[in-house]
Design a protein around this motif. Sequence first.
Motif, PDB file in Angstrom:
ATOM      1  N   ILE A 235       0.840  -1.203   0.000  1.00 25.03           N
ATOM      2  CA  ILE A 235       0.000   0.000   0.000  1.00 25.03           C
ATOM      3  C   ILE A 235       0.873   1.251   0.000  1.00 25.03           C
ATOM      4  O   ILE A 235       0.611   2.218  -0.735  1.00 25.03           O
ATOM      5  N   THR A 236       1.921   1.244   0.806  1.00 28.25           N
ATOM      6  CA  THR A 236       2.820   2.404   0.862  1.00 28.25           C
ATOM      7  C   THR A 236       3.488   2.636  -0.486  1.00 28.25           C
ATOM      8  O   THR A 236       3.589   3.786  -0.949  1.00 28.25           O
ATOM      9  N   ARG A 237       3.945   1.584  -1.130  1.00 29.96           N
ATOM     10  CA  ARG A 237       4.593   1.740  -2.444  1.00 29.96           C
ATOM     11  C   ARG A 237       3.606   2.252  -3.482  1.00 29.96           C
ATOM     12  O   ARG A 237       3.970   3.063  -4.347  1.00 29.96           O
ATOM     13  N   ARG A 238       2.374   1.801  -3.417  1.00 31.41           N
ATOM     14  CA  ARG A 238       1.366   2.272  -4.375  1.00 31.41           C
ATOM     15  C   ARG A 238       1.083   3.762  -4.182  1.00 31.41           C
ATOM     16  O   ARG A 238       0.936   4.508  -5.151  1.00 31.41           O
ATOM     17  N   ILE A 239       1.012   4.206  -2.932  1.00 32.45           N
ATOM     18  CA  ILE A 239       0.790   5.628  -2.653  1.00 32.45           C
ATOM     19  C   ILE A 239       1.989   6.450  -3.104  1.00 32.45           C
ATOM     20  O   ILE A 239       1.836   7.559  -3.645  1.00 32.45           O
ATOM     21  N   LEU A 271       1.992   6.792   5.671  1.00 30.02           N
ATOM     22  CA  LEU A 271       0.745   6.144   6.070  1.00 30.02           C
ATOM     23  C   LEU A 271       0.846   5.702   7.524  1.00 30.02           C
ATOM     24  O   LEU A 271       1.881   5.179   7.965  1.00 30.02           O
ATOM     25  N   SER A 272      -0.232   5.906   8.262  1.00 27.33           N
ATOM     26  CA  SER A 272      -0.338   5.433   9.648  1.00 27.33           C
ATOM     27  C   SER A 272      -1.430   4.382   9.714  1.00 27.33           C
ATOM     28  O   SER A 272      -2.504   4.558   9.128  1.00 27.33           O
ATOM     29  N   PHE A 273      -1.151   3.299  10.438  1.00 22.83           N
ATOM     30  CA  PHE A 273      -2.045   2.151  10.455  1.00 22.83           C
ATOM     31  C   PHE A 273      -2.526   1.848  11.870  1.00 22.83           C
ATOM     32  O   PHE A 273      -1.802   2.032  12.844  1.00 22.83           O
ATOM     33  N   GLY A 274      -3.744   1.352  11.942  1.00 22.32           N
ATOM     34  CA  GLY A 274      -4.283   0.738  13.150  1.00 22.32           C
ATOM     35  C   GLY A 274      -5.060  -0.505  12.730  1.00 22.32           C
ATOM     36  O   GLY A 274      -5.744  -0.477  11.697  1.00 22.32           O
ATOM     37  N   LYS A 275      -4.980  -1.574  13.492  1.00 28.22           N
ATOM     38  CA  LYS A 275      -5.566  -2.840  13.037  1.00 28.22           C
ATOM     39  C   LYS A 275      -6.124  -3.614  14.216  1.00 28.22           C
ATOM     40  O   LYS A 275      -5.521  -3.660  15.300  1.00 28.22           O
ATOM     41  N   ALA A 276      -7.286  -4.230  14.003  1.00 30.95           N
ATOM     42  CA  ALA A 276      -7.876  -5.140  14.977  1.00 30.95           C
ATOM     43  C   ALA A 276      -8.206  -6.451  14.266  1.00 30.95           C
ATOM     44  O   ALA A 276      -8.688  -6.441  13.126  1.00 30.95           O
ATOM     45  N   VAL A 284     -11.001 -18.600  11.695  1.00 32.27           N
ATOM     46  CA  VAL A 284      -9.953 -17.921  10.953  1.00 32.27           C
ATOM     47  C   VAL A 284     -10.063 -16.431  11.233  1.00 32.27           C
ATOM     48  O   VAL A 284     -11.167 -15.891  11.415  1.00 32.27           O
ATOM     49  N   ALA A 285      -8.928 -15.759  11.297  1.00 36.02           N
ATOM     50  CA  ALA A 285      -8.910 -14.333  11.625  1.00 36.02           C
ATOM     51  C   ALA A 285      -9.041 -13.500  10.356  1.00 36.02           C
ATOM     52  O   ALA A 285      -8.534 -13.874   9.289  1.00 36.02           O
ATOM     53  N   HIS A 286      -9.772 -12.400  10.474  1.00 35.03           N
ATOM     54  CA  HIS A 286      -9.702 -11.378   9.442  1.00 35.03           C
ATOM     55  C   HIS A 286      -9.529 -10.023  10.109  1.00 35.03           C
ATOM     56  O   HIS A 286      -9.820  -9.854  11.299  1.00 35.03           O
ATOM     57  N   PHE A 287      -9.018  -9.061   9.359  1.00 38.31           N
ATOM     58  CA  PHE A 287      -8.521  -7.809   9.928  1.00 38.31           C
ATOM     59  C   PHE A 287      -9.408  -6.637   9.543  1.00 38.31           C
ATOM     60  O   PHE A 287      -9.787  -6.477   8.379  1.00 38.31           O
ATOM     61  N   HIS A 288      -9.716  -5.804  10.553  1.00 38.32           N
ATOM     62  CA  HIS A 288     -10.324  -4.496  10.348  1.00 38.32           C
ATOM     63  C   HIS A 288      -9.225  -3.463  10.602  1.00 38.32           C
ATOM     64  O   HIS A 288      -8.597  -3.475  11.666  1.00 38.32           O
ATOM     65  N   ALA A 289      -9.008  -2.591   9.650  1.00 40.75           N
ATOM     66  CA  ALA A 289      -7.876  -1.672   9.737  1.00 40.75           C
ATOM     67  C   ALA A 289      -8.327  -0.231   9.562  1.00 40.75           C
ATOM     68  O   ALA A 289      -9.407   0.046   9.017  1.00 40.75           O
ATOM     69  N   ILE A 290      -7.517   0.679  10.051  1.00 39.20           N
ATOM     70  CA  ILE A 290      -7.646   2.113   9.807  1.00 39.20           C
ATOM     71  C   ILE A 290      -6.343   2.563   9.148  1.00 39.20           C
ATOM     72  O   ILE A 290      -5.255   2.333   9.703  1.00 39.20           O
ATOM     73  N   ILE A 291      -6.454   3.178   8.002  1.00 36.89           N
ATOM     74  CA  ILE A 291      -5.281   3.668   7.278  1.00 36.89           C
ATOM     75  C   ILE A 291      -5.461   5.169   7.082  1.00 36.89           C
ATOM     76  O   ILE A 291      -6.424   5.602   6.440  1.00 36.89           O
ATOM     77  N   ASP A 302       9.189  12.931  13.426  1.00 38.22           N
ATOM     78  CA  ASP A 302       8.195  12.447  14.381  1.00 38.22           C
ATOM     79  C   ASP A 302       6.913  13.269  14.385  1.00 38.22           C
ATOM     80  O   ASP A 302       5.979  12.944  15.126  1.00 38.22           O
ATOM     81  N   ALA A 303       6.833  14.302  13.590  1.00 33.47           N
ATOM     82  CA  ALA A 303       5.660  15.166  13.576  1.00 33.47           C
ATOM     83  C   ALA A 303       4.557  14.547  12.713  1.00 33.47           C
ATOM     84  O   ALA A 303       4.830  13.852  11.727  1.00 33.47           O
ATOM     85  N   VAL A 304       3.307  14.804  13.102  1.00 33.24           N
ATOM     86  CA  VAL A 304       2.140  14.373  12.327  1.00 33.24           C
ATOM     87  C   VAL A 304       1.698  15.576  11.494  1.00 33.24           C
ATOM     88  O   VAL A 304       1.122  16.532  12.026  1.00 33.24           O
ATOM     89  N   LEU A 305       1.959  15.532  10.187  1.00 35.94           N
ATOM     90  CA  LEU A 305       1.732  16.661   9.294  1.00 35.94           C
ATOM     91  C   LEU A 305       0.606  16.352   8.316  1.00 35.94           C
ATOM     92  O   LEU A 305       0.331  15.179   8.030  1.00 35.94           O
ATOM     93  N   PRO A 306      -0.037  17.367   7.767  1.00 38.12           N
ATOM     94  CA  PRO A 306      -1.083  17.126   6.756  1.00 38.12           C
ATOM     95  C   PRO A 306      -0.472  16.585   5.474  1.00 38.12           C
ATOM     96  O   PRO A 306       0.673  16.901   5.127  1.00 38.12           O
ATOM     97  N   PRO A 307      -1.203  15.769   4.736  1.00 35.85           N
ATOM     98  CA  PRO A 307      -0.664  15.203   3.486  1.00 35.85           C
ATOM     99  C   PRO A 307      -0.554  16.270   2.411  1.00 35.85           C
ATOM    100  O   PRO A 307      -1.225  17.305   2.471  1.00 35.85           O
ATOM    101  N   PRO A 308       0.279  16.053   1.403  1.00 39.58           N
ATOM    102  CA  PRO A 308       0.404  17.035   0.309  1.00 39.58           C
ATOM    103  C   PRO A 308      -0.880  17.119  -0.499  1.00 39.58           C
ATOM    104  O   PRO A 308      -1.614  16.120  -0.610  1.00 39.58           O
ATOM    105  N   PRO A 309      -1.197  18.274  -1.061  1.00 38.48           N
ATOM    106  CA  PRO A 309      -2.416  18.407  -1.876  1.00 38.48           C
ATOM    107  C   PRO A 309      -2.371  17.477  -3.087  1.00 38.48           C
ATOM    108  O   PRO A 309      -1.312  17.247  -3.676  1.00 38.48           O
ATOM    109  N   GLY A 310      -3.533  16.955  -3.445  1.00 40.80           N
ATOM    110  CA  GLY A 310      -3.630  16.067  -4.605  1.00 40.80           C
ATOM    111  C   GLY A 310      -3.948  14.640  -4.240  1.00 40.80           C
ATOM    112  O   GLY A 310      -4.602  13.928  -4.994  1.00 40.80           O
TER     113      GLY A 310
END
Length: 585
Positions: A235-239, A271-276, A284-291, A302-310
């Motif tokens: 996902i990171t490489r695609r972005i 990208l920042s991730f959260g997963k449950a 069998v496990a399946h994942f709910h994620a926040i990206i 270490d700063a959380v900055l807004p993404p670039p426009p576009g």
Amino acid sequence: MTLSTLPVAPEPTSSGTTTCADIPAWYRTSADLTRQAVARAARDDYPAWLSHVRPAADCTRPVRLAGILATVEAATGRLLAARSTADMPDGVIYKPCGNRRASVCPACSKRYQNDAYQVVRTGLIGGKGVPEQVGAHPAVFPTFTAPSFGEVHTRAVRRHTCARRKDCDCRPEPCHARRDLTVCPHGIRLACFARHDTDDRRLGTPLCLDCYDHDAQVVWNHAAGELWRRTTIAITRRIHARSRQLGIPDVPIVTTSRGKTRIRWVPPVRLSFGKAAEMQRRGVAHFHAIIRLDGFDPDQPDAVLPPPPGLDAADLVDAIDHAAATVAFTTAAHPARPGGWPIAWGEQILTKVITVAGKGEVTDGQVAAYLAKYATKATEVTGHASSRLTDTTVDLYADPDGTHTERLIDACWRLGNFRHDPTPPARLTDQPLREPPPPAGFVTSWTCPTCGTGTRYRACPTCTAVDLDAPAEPDDAPVRRNPYARLRRWAHMLGFGGHFLTKSRRYSITFALLRDQRVEFRRAQSAGPEQIEPGATSTTLVVNFLEFVGAGWRTPADAMLATTSAAMAREHQSAARDYLTTLAA
């Protein structure tokens, strides 16, 4: 500040401390639970005992600690005061167990669930040290499911008319309605015309147990963590590729190693991730994620900055769909399957855009509550719940010809050790796996860097399979690791060894921060009416020399009195909250 020293194994209590196993005589004379409770409540020290156990009154199985609590001067280390737990009620300190599983301890799991809700939601709306501007960052809520390992009984509702899915009473579709009435090679008809209720025990069980691929399912659970890691990379490489396609300029990252300076150019996006993880009925496990999409500045890593426009949420959805469809790998060879098992996501991938305005497909509060709910669950939905299995207890839960979960546990135990196959592959016969040394060969305690297991064996018993027929090797011989050994360690979890709630480092706050804030709040309440200046540092330290002396309440009567008192306190707090709400209205 509190520094505690807890040995791993129970040790004898310190001198003068009441042993928790020594039940007083007045307990032994009251055989009936009610009489025991009355006898305890009639004692003069009952109010002091009730106040003493209040921090752990809700806990089902509190931890009992004994030792000395010392107050020292921070600057010089001079001992100012010391107090022994022998002078406290019962001679111990009661501490909540902190178990996250609702089936083990409802009170501690509720506290963990509340903390999980704050951790997840803070990463979407900000607060508690996270900038509030994250509420404007694009964020999505994808669900990654496992592939099919065989047909199972299901409950599908095409159109819901209920107000709450939790109390859904809508009419479901037939489970597996077929006209041809297909029969499997084992003579089982692969059809089911039943409309299953939500509490039907057949849900999640295979139509034919012998046709179902139990081995592949437990291996998929075992490799789910690696599949998720590769998915986040994809996902990171695609972005990043999308960022370059939009013409967003890269930023330099300067690193110095061995006197050489290197410059690496990367897109200004992160990208920042959260997963449950949710355990389905089929085991069998399946994942709910926040990206979440963030910006990146090399000068402020270490700063959380807004993404670039576009870049927007649509780019995240495209990257997730691409990664879910392309990421796949094959596990290491195994005697049961020399070519390994293919690991990939299932076809049912659903991604929703998260909104914080209270409208949209899914809101921040709904996502946080959804992930926090599954953070306190495990395999209970499958009908199986047990602690870690051993050679002496596995036969109670594993059966190659038993139920669905019994076959899954048997697959974990069978695949977790190569010695069950008489003809291992050639690459394993060249250098057999080492056997952990006998107890007489114990070494200094160490922690395995691969799985984190603490052991006194020379070889990690988790990462190294035991081959009793293999010849002994010298101590300096290289250790051969069994990539499937963790299946045995996590057989009670049907092969899934990951945590049920994880996040990337910069997504949000941590559980430790919430716990520290809770401790500071309670200490401020118990310190008295005097005000402490903000930012002021304490001149004294509280150092606890405590040891584990037991778990659980000493008697059922103590458990009943403690939980009853906690329930009354909760009702009082609820009534007071309702009264204040009424006054405010």
